[in-house]
Design an enzyme around this catalytic site. Structure first.
Site, PDB file in Angstrom:
ATOM      1  N   ASP A  42       0.832  -1.200   0.000  1.00  0.00           N
ATOM      2  CA  ASP A  42       0.000   0.000   0.000  1.00  0.00           C
ATOM      3  C   ASP A  42       0.866   1.250   0.000  1.00  0.00           C
ATOM      4  O   ASP A  42       2.066   1.200   0.290  1.00  0.00           O
ATOM      5  CB  ASP A  42      -0.901   0.027   1.243  1.00  0.00           C
ATOM      6  CG  ASP A  42      -1.834  -1.166   1.303  1.00  0.00           C
ATOM      7  OD1 ASP A  42      -2.267  -1.618   0.228  1.00  0.00           O
ATOM      8  OD2 ASP A  42      -2.119  -1.643   2.418  1.00  0.00           O
ATOM      9  N   TYR A 106       7.331  -9.887   6.486  1.00  0.00           N
ATOM     10  CA  TYR A 106       7.103  -8.472   6.784  1.00  0.00           C
ATOM     11  C   TYR A 106       7.614  -8.159   8.187  1.00  0.00           C
ATOM     12  O   TYR A 106       7.493  -8.979   9.106  1.00  0.00           O
ATOM     13  CB  TYR A 106       5.611  -8.131   6.717  1.00  0.00           C
ATOM     14  CG  TYR A 106       5.056  -8.010   5.314  1.00  0.00           C
ATOM     15  CD1 TYR A 106       5.023  -6.776   4.665  1.00  0.00           C
ATOM     16  CD2 TYR A 106       4.561  -9.123   4.647  1.00  0.00           C
ATOM     17  CE1 TYR A 106       4.500  -6.659   3.383  1.00  0.00           C
ATOM     18  CE2 TYR A 106       4.043  -9.020   3.359  1.00  0.00           C
ATOM     19  CZ  TYR A 106       4.018  -7.785   2.730  1.00  0.00           C
ATOM     20  OH  TYR A 106       3.509  -7.680   1.469  1.00  0.00           O
TER      21      TYR A 106
END
Length: 308
Positions: A42, A106
């Protein structure tokens, strides 16, 4: 378009690994040019190592570029952007960066004791989530994190998007870990900054799943949410039951690694081989100029994919 065999011998497919500061970019999975990216991020999310593949054909009868020349040329054209190609690897024509990825990792960075982002060192500004809390209940967070590990229906942790009806909410989380971290300026800042890093590893994730899981774990650490309450949210399997404004902001999240298997072995991005030095004994500067037009095409592909 069908190419004859004579036109294909100098067509090469490359897997590249690249990093970027995501403040100015949003990584789109679909783009009008032929660059296939392994992992969507994003706007505001960063990458220490994302990956993509693309095909590049040299003119006339020239052989494919070596990996090192390709990396240097791409970075030459990306020098004004906050994007860097770290390395490249020649791959088979049927290789796909997204479909062949075995795991994605992540990291989410959290700084404690800062009510305002402007008080952080410049090296950490917009690269972490600053909390005014001076401490978190890390043991409770780890208890909640253990509940997320394994194969579950993560519907409650995904945000609604256009592809929601077409993707299974069942995912397998291999790792959810919470460990102390550090400031990028830890050796040079006038005060110590408590940092925590949350690590998530899975073959794939749902849209905004990591940010939603992080927000819920932090809420547990702040005692705004109990472990049983988090279990209830998870077992509801409903994205609408996830509390509003609980998701972690984008700026603390980093795509840290994309792993692949090669010939039956687990291969991380920093272990792909490079071309032997003997193959690179020509004038690199001259080659950058010679391949400028073709590498500019690759630069355009990256910038088309990384949309502001």
């Amino acid at each position: 378009m069908i190419r004859c065999a004579d036109d294909m011998h100098n067509l090469a497919r490359y897997l590249i690994f690249f990093q970027y500061i995501g403040t100015r970019y949003r990584l789109r999975p679909n783009n009008p040019v032929s660059l296939s990216v392994s992992s969507r991020t994003d706007s505001g999310v960063h990458a220490l190592s994302n990956s993509a593949h693309f095909d590049l054909q040299r003119m006339k009868d020239k052989p494919p570029f070596t990996e090192d020349v390709l990396v240097e040329a791409l970075n030459y054209h990306l020098r004004t952007e906050q994007i860097r190609v770290t390395h490249a690897h020649r791959v088979p024509d049927n290789f796909h960066a997204r479909h062949r990825a075995q795991s994605r990792t992540y990291i989410y960075r959290i700084a404690l004791g800062f009510s305002k982002q402007s008080l952080l060192p410049l090296t950490d500004c917009e690269l972490c989530w600053n909390l005014s809390n001076t401490e978190l209940d890390v043991e409770a967070m780890r208890e909640a994190a253990a509940m997320l590990i394994g194969t579950h229906d993560f519907s409650s942790f995904r945000a609604i998007s256009t592809d929601t009806p077409f993707k299974s909410p069942v995912k397998t989380l291999d790792v959810v870990d919470i460990q102390p971290g550090s400031s990028f300026a830890s050796a040079h800042f006038h005060r110590e900054i408590p940092f925590w890093e949350l690590k998530f590893q899975s073959r794939s994730f749902l849209y905004k799943q990591v940010r939603r899981m992080t927000g819920a774990l932090v809420a547990v650490g702040q005692r705004r949410l109990s472990v049983p309450q988090l279990r209830d949210i998870m077992e509801a399997r409903d994205s609408l039951i996830y509390p509003k404004c609980l998701a972690a902001p984008a700026n603390g999240l980093f795509l840290a690694r994309v792993d692949y298997r090669e010939e039956g072995k687990q291969v991380r991005q920093n272990r792909f081989s490079k071309a032997p030095t003997s193959q690179l004994s020509f004038n690199t500067e001259k080659n950058i100029v010679c391949i400028r037009r073709q590498e500019m095409y690759s630069r355009i592909m990256l910038l088309e994919t990384l949309q502001a």
